[in-house]
Design an enzyme around this catalytic site. Structure first.
Site, short mmCIF file in Angstrom:
data_model
loop_
_atom_site.label_atom_id
_atom_site.label_comp_id
_atom_site.label_asym_id
_atom_site.label_seq_id
_atom_site.Cartn_x
_atom_site.Cartn_y
_atom_site.Cartn_z
N LYS A 1 28.80 1.67 -59.53
CA LYS A 1 29.86 0.75 -59.09
C LYS A 1 31.08 1.56 -58.62
O LYS A 1 31.15 2.78 -58.84
CB LYS A 1 30.20 -0.18 -60.26
N TYR B 1 24.93 -10.64 -57.61
CA TYR B 1 25.33 -11.45 -58.77
C TYR B 1 25.32 -12.91 -58.33
O TYR B 1 26.31 -13.45 -57.86
CB TYR B 1 26.72 -11.06 -59.26
N ASN C 1 32.25 -0.47 -66.17
CA ASN C 1 31.16 0.15 -66.92
C ASN C 1 30.21 0.97 -66.03
O ASN C 1 29.06 1.20 -66.38
CB ASN C 1 30.40 -0.91 -67.75
N HIS D 1 25.22 -0.62 -62.68
CA HIS D 1 24.33 -1.76 -62.89
C HIS D 1 22.90 -1.24 -62.87
O HIS D 1 22.57 -0.38 -62.05
CB HIS D 1 24.49 -2.80 -61.77
N GLU E 1 16.31 -7.68 -56.96
CA GLU E 1 17.51 -6.89 -56.64
C GLU E 1 17.19 -5.77 -55.62
O GLU E 1 18.00 -5.49 -54.75
CB GLU E 1 18.10 -6.30 -57.92
P1 GDP Z 1 24.66 -5.20 -68.07
O1 GDP Z 1 23.27 -5.53 -67.65
O2 GDP Z 1 24.74 -4.25 -69.23
O3 GDP Z 1 25.53 -4.71 -66.91
O4 GDP Z 1 25.33 -6.54 -68.59
P2 GDP Z 1 25.07 -8.10 -68.20
O5 GDP Z 1 24.04 -8.21 -67.13
O6 GDP Z 1 24.91 -8.86 -69.46
O7 GDP Z 1 26.47 -8.51 -67.59
C1 GDP Z 1 26.78 -8.23 -66.24
C2 GDP Z 1 28.23 -7.82 -66.18
O8 GDP Z 1 29.05 -8.91 -66.66
C3 GDP Z 1 28.59 -6.63 -67.08
O9 GDP Z 1 28.34 -5.39 -66.45
C4 GDP Z 1 30.08 -6.89 -67.32
O10 GDP Z 1 30.84 -6.41 -66.22
C5 GDP Z 1 30.17 -8.42 -67.36
N1 GDP Z 1 30.13 -8.92 -68.73
C6 GDP Z 1 29.03 -9.10 -69.49
N2 GDP Z 1 29.33 -9.57 -70.70
C7 GDP Z 1 30.69 -9.72 -70.71
C8 GDP Z 1 31.62 -10.18 -71.70
O11 GDP Z 1 31.27 -10.55 -72.83
N3 GDP Z 1 32.95 -10.15 -71.35
C9 GDP Z 1 33.37 -9.73 -70.11
N4 GDP Z 1 34.68 -9.74 -69.84
N5 GDP Z 1 32.51 -9.30 -69.16
C10 GDP Z 1 31.19 -9.29 -69.45
MG MG Z 2 22.60 -7.03 -66.25
#
Ligand code: GDP
Ligand code: MG
Length: 188
Positions: free
Chosen positions: A10, A50, A151, A154, A165
């Site tokens: 990212k 997304y 973070n 992705h 994707e």
């Molecule tokens: P990943 O697969 O580890 O990137 O996480 P997910 O697919 O669950 O979530 C996608 C993105 O949403 C993450 O990279 C975060 O930027 C955001 N996100 C996920 N969970 C949270 C949360 O509990 N709080 C906030 N603020 N952002 C979140």
């Molecule tokens: Mg994810």
């Protein structure tokens, strides 16, 4: 089983010049980059990655509410509304700068890459993982600044999502078939 997975570095990772380190971590684990490019995503592409899906929003909203509860923060919003805000922040984040996009191949690549990447919230990610080693952001800091959590990466989370994707970011002919010189040492 040989698999392919989509990895995005990212904008925070690109701006911090971490592309090389992140790719090295995956290559060191035996994985192979079979497609790669730099992209400045527009809104359409960001929203193909997304997808604005209510179930996803509700899930993320529930997760966020649980985090608020842990932190003693009171919140009366509906989970789906919180999730919609997180989704909008994610779209803005992805559009905020250049993204390094790649397809990574190897044994159980989807699982292995997510293991190397670590937990979603950098402050909690295992210290040996990419997120844990190279970043420290938290939901609390991100929420206070009305932005997505930085973070770095992705990575696809399942075979169906990986397939979808990869097709969002790459044409089939952009993916290159070749062997690493150490494949028989790794796999035979
Ligand atoms: P990943 O697969 O580890 O990137 O996480 P997910 O697919 O669950 O979530 C996608 C993105 O949403 C993450 O990279 C975060 O930027 C955001 N996100 C996920 N969970 C949270 C949360 O509990 N709080 C906030 N603020 N952002 C979140
Ligand atoms: Mg994810």
């Amino acid at each position: 089983m040989m698999e392919r997975t989509l990895v995005l570095i990212k904008p925070d990772g690109v701006y911090r010049s971490l592309i090389g380190k992140i790719i090295s971590t995956m290559e060191d684990a035996g994985l192979k980059v079979v497609g790669m490019k730099m992209v400045r995503p527009d809104k359409k592409l960001a929203e193909q990655h997304y997808i604005p899906d209510e179930n996803w929003m509700r899930e993320i909203g529930d997760k966020t509410k649980a985090t608020y509860k842990d932190q003693g923060v009171s919140n009366n919003e509906e989970p789906v509304e919180i999730g919609r805000r997180v989704w909008m922040q994610l779209i803005d984040y992805l559009m905020s700068g250049p993204v390094a996009v790649m397809v990574v191949e190897g044994n159980d690549a989807i699982f292995v890459v997510r293991k190397l990447v670590g937990a979603t919230e950098p402050r909690k990610a295992d210290p040996g993982s990419i997120r844990g080693r190279l970043s420290s952001d938290s939901y609390a800091l991100a929420d206070g600044k009305h932005r997505a959590v930085k973070n770095l990466i992705h990575a696809s989370d399942a075979p169906e999502t990986a397939k979808r994707e990869i097709s969002v970011w790459f044409k089939p002919e952009e993916l290159i078939k070749y062997s690493r010189s150490d494949e028989s040492a790794q796999y035979d």
